[in-house]
Design an enzyme around this catalytic site. Structure first.
Site, PDB file in Angstrom:
ATOM      1  N   ALA A 129       6.306  70.358 105.216  1.00  0.00           N
ATOM      2  CA  ALA A 129       5.454  69.997 104.155  1.00  0.00           C
ATOM      3  C   ALA A 129       4.163  69.512 104.431  1.00  0.00           C
ATOM      4  O   ALA A 129       3.890  69.213 105.345  1.00  0.00           O
ATOM      5  CB  ALA A 129       6.744  68.906 103.546  1.00  0.00           C
TER       6      ALA A 129
ATOM      7  N   GLY B 160       9.853  70.899 106.602  1.00  0.00           N
ATOM      8  CA  GLY B 160       9.836  71.892 105.545  1.00  0.00           C
ATOM      9  C   GLY B 160      10.002  73.345 105.624  1.00  0.00           C
ATOM     10  O   GLY B 160      10.446  74.246 105.050  1.00  0.00           O
TER      11      GLY B 160
ATOM     12  N   GLU C  32      13.162  74.452 107.215  1.00  0.00           N
ATOM     13  CA  GLU C  32      14.229  74.374 106.197  1.00  0.00           C
ATOM     14  C   GLU C  32      13.959  75.651 105.219  1.00  0.00           C
ATOM     15  O   GLU C  32      14.995  76.101 104.989  1.00  0.00           O
ATOM     16  CB  GLU C  32      13.899  73.124 105.223  1.00  0.00           C
TER      17      GLU C  32
ATOM     18  N   GLU D 240      10.575  65.689 111.132  1.00  0.00           N
ATOM     19  CA  GLU D 240      10.747  64.540 110.055  1.00  0.00           C
ATOM     20  C   GLU D 240      10.688  62.977 110.797  1.00  0.00           C
ATOM     21  O   GLU D 240       9.953  62.180 110.262  1.00  0.00           O
ATOM     22  CB  GLU D 240      11.650  64.506 108.931  1.00  0.00           C
TER      23      GLU D 240
HETATM   24  N1  DAK Z   1       0.564  69.164 106.711  1.00  0.00           N
HETATM   25  C1  DAK Z   1      -0.887  69.143 106.539  1.00  0.00           C
HETATM   26  N2  DAK Z   1      -1.604  69.894 107.387  1.00  0.00           N
HETATM   27  C2  DAK Z   1      -1.062  70.357 108.604  1.00  0.00           C
HETATM   28  C3  DAK Z   1       0.242  70.293 108.811  1.00  0.00           C
HETATM   29  C4  DAK Z   1       1.077  69.543 107.760  1.00  0.00           C
HETATM   30  N3  DAK Z   1       2.539  69.904 108.047  1.00  0.00           N
HETATM   31  N4  DAK Z   1       0.095  70.989 109.908  1.00  0.00           N
HETATM   32  C5  DAK Z   1      -0.809  71.248 110.359  1.00  0.00           C
HETATM   33  N5  DAK Z   1      -1.924  70.957 109.396  1.00  0.00           N
HETATM   34  C6  DAK Z   1      -3.061  71.298 109.593  1.00  0.00           C
HETATM   35  C7  DAK Z   1      -3.827  69.952 110.650  1.00  0.00           C
HETATM   36  O1  DAK Z   1      -3.720  68.958 109.994  1.00  0.00           O
HETATM   37  C8  DAK Z   1      -5.180  70.935 110.778  1.00  0.00           C
HETATM   38  O2  DAK Z   1      -6.099  70.429 109.715  1.00  0.00           O
HETATM   39  P1  DAK Z   1      -7.565  70.176 109.972  1.00  0.00           P
HETATM   40  O3  DAK Z   1      -7.589  68.956 110.764  1.00  0.00           O
HETATM   41  O4  DAK Z   1      -8.208  71.683 110.771  1.00  0.00           O
HETATM   42  O5  DAK Z   1      -8.169  70.175 108.603  1.00  0.00           O
HETATM   43  C9  DAK Z   1      -4.692  72.261 110.851  1.00  0.00           C
HETATM   44  O6  DAK Z   1      -3.467  72.391 109.958  1.00  0.00           O
HETATM   45  C10 DAK Z   1      -4.279  72.961 111.982  1.00  0.00           C
HETATM   46  O7  DAK Z   1      -3.698  72.218 112.792  1.00  0.00           O
HETATM   47  P2  DAK Z   1      -3.856  71.491 114.366  1.00  0.00           P
HETATM   48  O8  DAK Z   1      -5.070  71.101 114.396  1.00  0.00           O
HETATM   49  O9  DAK Z   1      -2.907  70.301 114.397  1.00  0.00           O
HETATM   50  O10 DAK Z   1      -3.033  72.669 115.405  1.00  0.00           O
HETATM   51  P3  DAK Z   1      -2.602  72.499 116.552  1.00  0.00           P
HETATM   52  O11 DAK Z   1      -2.308  73.960 117.202  1.00  0.00           O
HETATM   53  O12 DAK Z   1      -3.409  71.393 117.506  1.00  0.00           O
HETATM   54  O13 DAK Z   1      -1.225  71.787 116.367  1.00  0.00           O
HETATM   55  C11 DAK Z   1       1.154  71.577 115.491  1.00  0.00           C
HETATM   56  C12 DAK Z   1      -0.170  72.474 115.906  1.00  0.00           C
HETATM   57  C13 DAK Z   1       2.025  72.325 114.357  1.00  0.00           C
HETATM   58  C14 DAK Z   1       1.644  71.040 116.650  1.00  0.00           C
HETATM   59  C15 DAK Z   1       0.268  70.436 114.705  1.00  0.00           C
HETATM   60  O14 DAK Z   1      -0.604  70.835 113.433  1.00  0.00           O
HETATM   61  C16 DAK Z   1       1.486  69.640 113.901  1.00  0.00           C
HETATM   62  O15 DAK Z   1       2.260  68.851 114.625  1.00  0.00           O
HETATM   63  N6  DAK Z   1       1.756  69.783 112.772  1.00  0.00           N
HETATM   64  C17 DAK Z   1       2.688  69.004 112.007  1.00  0.00           C
HETATM   65  C18 DAK Z   1       3.782  68.902 111.937  1.00  0.00           C
HETATM   66  C19 DAK Z   1       4.833  68.247 111.160  1.00  0.00           C
HETATM   67  O16 DAK Z   1       5.042  67.106 111.448  1.00  0.00           O
HETATM   68  N7  DAK Z   1       5.226  68.864 110.226  1.00  0.00           N
HETATM   69  C20 DAK Z   1       5.871  68.223 109.253  1.00  0.00           C
HETATM   70  C21 DAK Z   1       7.332  67.560 109.322  1.00  0.00           C
HETATM   71  S1  DAK Z   1       7.885  66.850 107.845  1.00  0.00           S
HETATM   72  C22 DAK Z   1       9.581  66.606 100.773  1.00  0.00           C
HETATM   73  C23 DAK Z   1      10.415  67.414 101.132  1.00  0.00           C
HETATM   74  C24 DAK Z   1      10.458  67.886 102.629  1.00  0.00           C
HETATM   75  C25 DAK Z   1       9.594  67.291 103.257  1.00  0.00           C
HETATM   76  C26 DAK Z   1       8.659  66.349 102.900  1.00  0.00           C
HETATM   77  C27 DAK Z   1       9.034  65.984 101.338  1.00  0.00           C
HETATM   78  N8  DAK Z   1       9.916  66.082  99.388  1.00  0.00           N
HETATM   79  C28 DAK Z   1      11.005  66.919  98.457  1.00  0.00           C
HETATM   80  C29 DAK Z   1       8.689  65.463  98.646  1.00  0.00           C
HETATM   81  C30 DAK Z   1       9.328  67.764 104.777  1.00  0.00           C
HETATM   82  C31 DAK Z   1       8.818  67.036 105.656  1.00  0.00           C
HETATM   83  C32 DAK Z   1       8.055  67.652 106.720  1.00  0.00           C
HETATM   84  O17 DAK Z   1       8.246  68.888 106.932  1.00  0.00           O
END
Ligand code: DAK
Length: 259
Positions: free
Chosen positions: A67, A112, A115, A135
């Site tokens: 997400a 997400g 999911e 998460e």
């Molecule tokens: N959200 C927003 N931006 C994201 C992102 C994300 N999940 N993942 C990556 N980006 C963005 C980065 O911020 C970066 O943007 P800039 O800095 O260039 O502006 C760009 O994408 C490239 O990412 P990285 O520079 O970080 O790329 P790397 O190769 O260094 O790293 C990575 C790749 C996948 C390991 C890293 O980006 C990372 O850890 N990303 C986050 C992974 C994560 O924690 N995902 C979220 C899990 S929590 C909901 C329902 C469901 C959910 C929430 C709410 N509701 C019903 C309201 C679910 C929550 C989740 O999914």
């Protein structure tokens, strides 16, 4: 619904290819993208008359990295709840789609994004695919159904491993666990998904839809799946597709289910 800014819709040989189109944010699922996907699967899909849907991400790096963290930290609890309801409706619509939906996963499918892939009927991953539910790193739990769909797919122990450690599962382990149905070389996931749907499209379409429905029903606590199977089996044996399938076998020819 045609293309939107964030969701690219193309049709390739009777298969709809949906591409999440936010490569600069690793296709992170923001509210607009969830809304577009919801619109497609709850309304538009019917009008395509297709034999299946492939869901993929743009760029080689990610299917979807979760997400949109930057967006959801700005949302009120009410907005979060409304988005949760929309997301759940989307995932149920996908799970219950009468045509198969195959996720083609290049790179990251996290949170997400994972999911969303879990709500697809089948998953093809590249050897560089990385899957996980990180998460808890953010102090939250999965919000689009992984606490339920992941145990359905891989059982309690492996689900807890994935969700509690927040580690990324590599493609070979994901294949071994049944999270991925096929692993192929990078760049070949969409083509492989296309072949899988093509193969399924040669079968009886009503039987295909009923298999999807019946397997989904296994997880419906309020339904007796065995009873439903008996009824459905009976109903299908009166269907013209059953006649065609069995007559084709006896005549030693390939069944032609489509007009
Ligand atoms: N959200 C927003 N931006 C994201 C992102 C994300 N999940 N993942 C990556 N980006 C963005 C980065 O911020 C970066 O943007 P800039 O800095 O260039 O502006 C760009 O994408 C490239 O990412 P990285 O520079 O970080 O790329 P790397 O190769 O260094 O790293 C990575 C790749 C996948 C390991 C890293 O980006 C990372 O850890 N990303 C986050 C992974 C994560 O924690 N995902 C979220 C899990 S929590 C909901 C329902 C469901 C959910 C929430 C709410 N509701 C019903 C309201 C679910 C929550 C989740 O999914």
């Amino acid at each position: 619904m045609a293309n939107t800014e964030l969701l690219n819709v193309t049709v390739l040989d009777e298969v709809v290819v949906l591409t999440l189109n936010r490569p600069q944010a690793l296709n992170a699922l923001n509210k607009q993208l969830i809304t577009d996907l919801h619109g497609f699967f709850t309304q538009a899909l019917e009008s395509y008359n297709c034999s299946g849907v492939i869901l993929t991400g743009s760029g080689a790096k990610a299917f979807a990295a979760g997400a949109d963290i930057k967006e959801f930290v700005t949302m009120t609890p009410e907005e979060m709840q409304a988005l949760s309801a929309l997301g759940h409706e989307l995932m149920f619509a996908m799970e219950n789609s009468p045509v198969p939906i195959v996720a083609a996963i290049e790179g990251y499918a996290l949170g997400g994004g994972f999911e969303l892939a879990l709500a697809c009927h089948l998953r093809v991953g590249s050897s560089k695919a990385r899957l996980g539910n990180p998460e808890v790193n953010l102090g939250i739990i999965p919000g689009y159904g992984a606490t339920q769909r992941l145990p359905q797919l891989v059982g309690r122990g492996r689900s807890l491993d994935i969700m509690l450690t927040a580690r990324m599962i590599e493609a070979t382990e994901a294949l071994d666990w049944g999270l991925l149905n096929r692993v192929v070389a990078p760049g070949e996931t969409v083509e492989t998904a296309q072949k899988i749907i093509k193969e399924i499209s040669s079968k009886g379409p009503t039987a295909v839809a009923k298999v999807i429905e019946m397997v989904a029903d296994f997880y419906n606590k309020n339904s007796d799946g065995f009873e439903k199977e008996i009824e459905t089996f009976g109903a299908l044996s009166a269907h013209k597709e059953f006649k065609e399938g069995t007559q084709a076998f006896i005549a030693n020819r390939k069944a032609q289910f489509k007009n």
